[in-house]
Design a protein around this motif. Structure first.
Motif, PDB file in Angstrom:
ATOM      1  N   SER A 111       0.878  -1.182   0.000  1.00 13.48           N
ATOM      2  CA  SER A 111       0.000   0.000   0.000  1.00 13.48           C
ATOM      3  C   SER A 111       0.909   1.224   0.000  1.00 13.48           C
ATOM      4  O   SER A 111       2.127   1.112  -0.117  1.00 13.48           O
ATOM      5  CB  SER A 111      -0.923  -0.006   1.231  1.00 13.48           C
ATOM      6  N   GLY A 112       0.308   2.380   0.128  1.00 12.85           N
ATOM      7  CA  GLY A 112       1.107   3.598   0.302  1.00 12.85           C
ATOM      8  C   GLY A 112       1.222   3.895   1.790  1.00 12.85           C
ATOM      9  O   GLY A 112       1.238   2.982   2.609  1.00 12.85           O
ATOM     10  N   GLY A 113       1.303   5.152   2.114  1.00 15.55           N
ATOM     11  CA  GLY A 113       1.298   5.569   3.516  1.00 15.55           C
ATOM     12  C   GLY A 113       2.570   5.232   4.269  1.00 15.55           C
ATOM     13  O   GLY A 113       3.628   4.988   3.667  1.00 15.55           O
ATOM     14  N   THR A 114       2.453   5.163   5.589  1.00 14.47           N
ATOM     15  CA  THR A 114       3.617   4.988   6.451  1.00 14.47           C
ATOM     16  C   THR A 114       4.189   3.573   6.395  1.00 14.47           C
ATOM     17  O   THR A 114       5.278   3.323   6.911  1.00 14.47           O
ATOM     18  CB  THR A 114       3.258   5.317   7.908  1.00 14.47           C
ATOM     19  N   LEU A 115       3.448   2.639   5.789  1.00 13.53           N
ATOM     20  CA  LEU A 115       3.931   1.259   5.668  1.00 13.53           C
ATOM     21  C   LEU A 115       5.356   1.198   5.123  1.00 13.53           C
ATOM     22  O   LEU A 115       6.192   0.435   5.613  1.00 13.53           O
ATOM     23  CB  LEU A 115       2.993   0.467   4.740  1.00 13.53           C
ATOM     24  N   ILE A 116       5.611   1.981   4.071  1.00  9.36           N
ATOM     25  CA  ILE A 116       6.903   1.878   3.384  1.00  9.36           C
ATOM     26  C   ILE A 116       8.056   2.209   4.339  1.00  9.36           C
ATOM     27  O   ILE A 116       9.074   1.518   4.363  1.00  9.36           O
ATOM     28  CB  ILE A 116       6.927   2.800   2.130  1.00  9.36           C
ATOM     29  N   GLY A 175      -1.665  -0.762   5.029  1.00  2.92           N
ATOM     30  CA  GLY A 175      -1.882   0.222   6.076  1.00  2.92           C
ATOM     31  C   GLY A 175      -3.374   0.503   6.164  1.00  2.92           C
ATOM     32  O   GLY A 175      -4.165   0.031   5.334  1.00  2.92           O
ATOM     33  N   MET A 176      -3.763   1.261   7.178  1.00  2.00           N
ATOM     34  CA  MET A 176      -5.171   1.628   7.350  1.00  2.00           C
ATOM     35  C   MET A 176      -5.228   3.112   7.678  1.00  2.00           C
ATOM     36  O   MET A 176      -4.383   3.619   8.418  1.00  2.00           O
ATOM     37  CB  MET A 176      -5.752   0.823   8.505  1.00  2.00           C
ATOM     38  N   GLY A 177      -6.219   3.806   7.120  1.00  2.00           N
ATOM     39  CA  GLY A 177      -6.370   5.229   7.421  1.00  2.00           C
ATOM     40  C   GLY A 177      -7.173   5.444   8.705  1.00  2.00           C
ATOM     41  O   GLY A 177      -7.795   4.515   9.210  1.00  2.00           O
ATOM     42  N   ILE A 202      -8.931   0.859   3.832  1.00  2.00           N
ATOM     43  CA  ILE A 202      -7.754   0.100   3.389  1.00  2.00           C
ATOM     44  C   ILE A 202      -7.739   0.192   1.872  1.00  2.00           C
ATOM     45  O   ILE A 202      -8.782   0.396   1.256  1.00  2.00           O
ATOM     46  CB  ILE A 202      -7.793  -1.379   3.834  1.00  2.00           C
ATOM     47  N   ALA A 203      -6.557   0.035   1.274  1.00  2.00           N
ATOM     48  CA  ALA A 203      -6.411   0.271  -0.168  1.00  2.00           C
ATOM     49  C   ALA A 203      -7.071   1.621  -0.480  1.00  2.00           C
ATOM     50  O   ALA A 203      -6.930   2.565   0.308  1.00  2.00           O
ATOM     51  CB  ALA A 203      -7.000  -0.893  -0.962  1.00  2.00           C
ATOM     52  N   SER A 204      -7.850   1.737  -1.564  1.00  2.00           N
ATOM     53  CA  SER A 204      -8.641   2.969  -1.742  1.00  2.00           C
ATOM     54  C   SER A 204     -10.119   2.623  -1.632  1.00  2.00           C
ATOM     55  O   SER A 204     -10.954   3.059  -2.426  1.00  2.00           O
ATOM     56  CB  SER A 204      -8.296   3.671  -3.058  1.00  2.00           C
ATOM     57  N   PRO A 242     -12.140  10.418  -0.851  1.00  2.00           N
ATOM     58  CA  PRO A 242     -12.169  11.458   0.175  1.00  2.00           C
ATOM     59  C   PRO A 242     -10.766  11.864   0.641  1.00  2.00           C
ATOM     60  O   PRO A 242     -10.572  12.962   1.140  1.00  2.00           O
ATOM     61  CB  PRO A 242     -12.959  10.819   1.325  1.00  2.00           C
ATOM     62  N   LYS A 243      -9.793  10.952   0.454  1.00  2.00           N
ATOM     63  CA  LYS A 243      -8.397  11.300   0.756  1.00  2.00           C
ATOM     64  C   LYS A 243      -7.744  11.709  -0.560  1.00  2.00           C
ATOM     65  O   LYS A 243      -7.800  10.965  -1.534  1.00  2.00           O
ATOM     66  CB  LYS A 243      -7.693  10.080   1.363  1.00  2.00           C
ATOM     67  N   PRO A 244      -7.155  12.892  -0.643  1.00  2.00           N
ATOM     68  CA  PRO A 244      -6.533  13.299  -1.912  1.00  2.00           C
ATOM     69  C   PRO A 244      -5.295  12.452  -2.242  1.00  2.00           C
ATOM     70  O   PRO A 244      -4.683  11.942  -1.307  1.00  2.00           O
ATOM     71  CB  PRO A 244      -6.155  14.766  -1.667  1.00  2.00           C
ATOM     72  N   GLU A 265      -8.271  10.736  -7.730  1.00  2.00           N
ATOM     73  CA  GLU A 265      -8.325   9.645  -8.713  1.00  2.00           C
ATOM     74  C   GLU A 265      -7.312   8.562  -8.354  1.00  2.00           C
ATOM     75  O   GLU A 265      -6.109   8.832  -8.239  1.00  2.00           O
ATOM     76  CB  GLU A 265      -8.027  10.182 -10.122  1.00  2.00           C
ATOM     77  N   ARG A 266      -7.822   7.343  -8.201  1.00  2.00           N
ATOM     78  CA  ARG A 266      -6.961   6.223  -7.822  1.00  2.00           C
ATOM     79  C   ARG A 266      -7.440   4.940  -8.472  1.00  2.00           C
ATOM     80  O   ARG A 266      -8.580   4.858  -8.906  1.00  2.00           O
ATOM     81  CB  ARG A 266      -7.059   5.999  -6.294  1.00  2.00           C
ATOM     82  N   ILE A 267      -6.576   3.926  -8.503  1.00  2.00           N
ATOM     83  CA  ILE A 267      -7.061   2.582  -8.800  1.00  2.00           C
ATOM     84  C   ILE A 267      -6.847   1.752  -7.543  1.00  2.00           C
ATOM     85  O   ILE A 267      -5.993   2.079  -6.698  1.00  2.00           O
ATOM     86  CB  ILE A 267      -6.409   1.941 -10.045  1.00  2.00           C
ATOM     87  N   GLY A 313      -2.702   8.002  15.303  1.00  2.00           N
ATOM     88  CA  GLY A 313      -3.638   8.545  14.316  1.00  2.00           C
ATOM     89  C   GLY A 313      -4.858   7.688  14.038  1.00  2.00           C
ATOM     90  O   GLY A 313      -5.901   8.194  13.640  1.00  2.00           O
ATOM     91  N   GLU A 314      -4.732   6.367  14.213  1.00  2.00           N
ATOM     92  CA  GLU A 314      -5.835   5.471  13.837  1.00  2.00           C
ATOM     93  C   GLU A 314      -6.493   4.807  15.038  1.00  2.00           C
ATOM     94  O   GLU A 314      -7.169   3.787  14.899  1.00  2.00           O
ATOM     95  CB  GLU A 314      -5.301   4.382  12.883  1.00  2.00           C
ATOM     96  N   VAL A 315      -6.310   5.377  16.253  1.00  2.00           N
ATOM     97  CA  VAL A 315      -6.793   4.692  17.470  1.00  2.00           C
ATOM     98  C   VAL A 315      -8.289   4.374  17.434  1.00  2.00           C
ATOM     99  O   VAL A 315      -8.709   3.313  17.902  1.00  2.00           O
ATOM    100  CB  VAL A 315      -6.492   5.482  18.768  1.00  2.00           C
TER     101      VAL A 315
HETATM  102  O1  LIG Z   1      -2.731   5.530  -1.358  1.00  2.00           O
HETATM  103  C1  LIG Z   1      -2.975   5.635  -0.185  1.00  2.00           C
HETATM  104  O2  LIG Z   1      -3.563   6.600   0.309  1.00  2.00           O
HETATM  105  C2  LIG Z   1      -2.521   4.554   0.726  1.00  2.00           C
HETATM  106  O3  LIG Z   1      -2.242   3.398   0.060  1.00  2.00           O
HETATM  107  C3  LIG Z   1      -3.510   4.295   1.792  1.00  2.00           C
HETATM  108  O4  LIG Z   1      -4.409   3.348   1.462  1.00  2.00           O
HETATM  109  C4  LIG Z   1      -2.759   4.015   3.074  1.00  2.00           C
HETATM  110  O5  LIG Z   1      -2.310   2.703   3.124  1.00  2.00           O
HETATM  111  C5  LIG Z   1      -3.616   4.307   4.246  1.00  2.00           C
HETATM  112  O6  LIG Z   1      -4.237   5.535   4.064  1.00  2.00           O
HETATM  113  C6  LIG Z   1      -2.793   4.351   5.503  1.00  2.00           C
HETATM  114  O7  LIG Z   1      -1.950   5.442   5.445  1.00  2.00           O
HETATM  115  P1  LIG Z   1      -1.024   5.823   6.660  1.00  2.00           P
HETATM  116  O8  LIG Z   1      -0.182   4.619   6.937  1.00  2.00           O
HETATM  117  O9  LIG Z   1      -0.214   6.976   6.152  1.00  2.00           O
HETATM  118  O10 LIG Z   1      -1.929   6.151   7.794  1.00  2.00           O
END
Ligand SMILES: O=C(O)[C@H](O)[C@@H](O)[C@H](O)[C@H](O)COP(=O)(O)O
Length: 267
Positions: free
Chosen positions: A51-56, A159-161, A166-168, A190-192, A195-197, A218-220
């Motif tokens: 995924s994106g986010g802090t995971l990397i 990751g999770m927002g 999760i994902a988009s 809703p999260k910029p 446009e996503r896949i 952040g996700e408590v």
């Molecule tokens: O493209 C994205 O926005 C990310 O893939 C998204 O799905 C991310 O995994 C979560 O939003 C968690 O993000 P954080 O780890 O930054 O909280």
């Protein structure tokens, strides 16, 4: 899905709580390296979804010794659970995030890194990504689940927002109901950026292993809704809808992430 079903499904998940994000990073690297070894031994390849986010950032220990040398990087195939529809060198690109923080540091062959086609529209890029997956099914890299009929990835690192997305796949969004497609698109995220896949829920649910990596405060609220023992409401968060059909789902968290969770022993 009925609330009772969700409760029993969620209990199949494992919850790991570490003192710090640093310890999550250490444990996640070991877990991922062990799964890589298992799948390479069993079938000569390892399919990992990012995924994106802090995971990397939390994956950083995998790019250090001993894993830098011990992992069979040549057997890895990398996919994205979701990607923003922007050029690959754009600051919002999940590919760029993963390349800068992870892929540029390990020896995964570039033809085994499946980035989206960034010359296409959102619709086109989703369709193209699904076509790539279908070719990989035909080539024998991705098996189809005998339970669900969807492709099975070895490990999804997710990751999770804060809203439980999760994902988009965002709370209450109609994309959560997609059952036909493996990969779809969203133009009103809703999260910029909007446009996503994204992989669809049934593909995520067909994974062999999922590591759900959530650190910091952040996700408590979403963590306590997803993992708490209170009676579950019928409007499930996307993360609550992602219990696996036939795989192992493990939460990698730190103390800050679970600080609102009262009875961790219920897992
Ligand atoms: O493209 C994205 O926005 C990310 O893939 C998204 O799905 C991310 O995994 C979560 O939003 C968690 O993000 P954080 O780890 O930054 O909280």
């Amino acid at each position: 899905m009925a609330a009772a079903e969700a409760t029993s499904e969620i209990r199949k998940q494992a919850l790991l709580v570490f003192d710090s994000e640093e310890e999550v990073s250490v444990s996640l690297a070991k877990y991922t390296a062990e799964l890589s070894e298992k799948f390479v031994r069993e079938k000569g390849a390892f399919t990992a979804v990012l995924s994106g986010g802090t995971l990397i950032e939390t994956l950083r220990k995998l790019t250090e010794p001993p894993y830098l040398e011990s992992v069979d990087w040549a057997k890895w195939h990398i996919f994205w659970v979701d990607e923003r529809v922007v050029p690959k060198d754009h600051k919002d690109s999940n590919y760029k995030l993963a390349f800068d923080g992870f892929l540029s540091k390990v020896a995964i062959p570039s033809n085994q890194v499946y980035a989206i086609n960034d010359t296409l529209s959102a619709e086109g890029a989703a369709e193209d990504y699904e076509t790539v997956l279908k070719h990989l099914v035909n080539a024998g890299l991705l098996p189809l689940s005998s339970v669900t009929g969807y492709p099975v990835f070895d490990l999804m690192l997710l990751g999770m927002g804060p809203d439980g997305h999760i994902a988009s796949l965002f709370p209450g969004h109609p994309l959560l109901n997609e059952r036909e497609k493996w990969v779809t698109f969203i133009k009103d995220s809703p999260k910029p950026p909007p446009e996503r896949i994204t992989f669809t829920l049934p593909v995520i649910k067909s994974s062999a292993y999922v590591a759900m990596v959530v650190t910091g405060a952040g996700e408590v609220h979403a963590v306590s809704k997803a993992l708490g023992s209170e009676k579950r409401s019928s409007d499930l968060l996307p993360v609550e809808m992602a219990s696996l059909e036939d795989g192992e789902f493990t939460w990698f968290t730190d103390k800050a992430a679970v600080s609102m969770l009262k009875d961790k022993a219920s897992m």
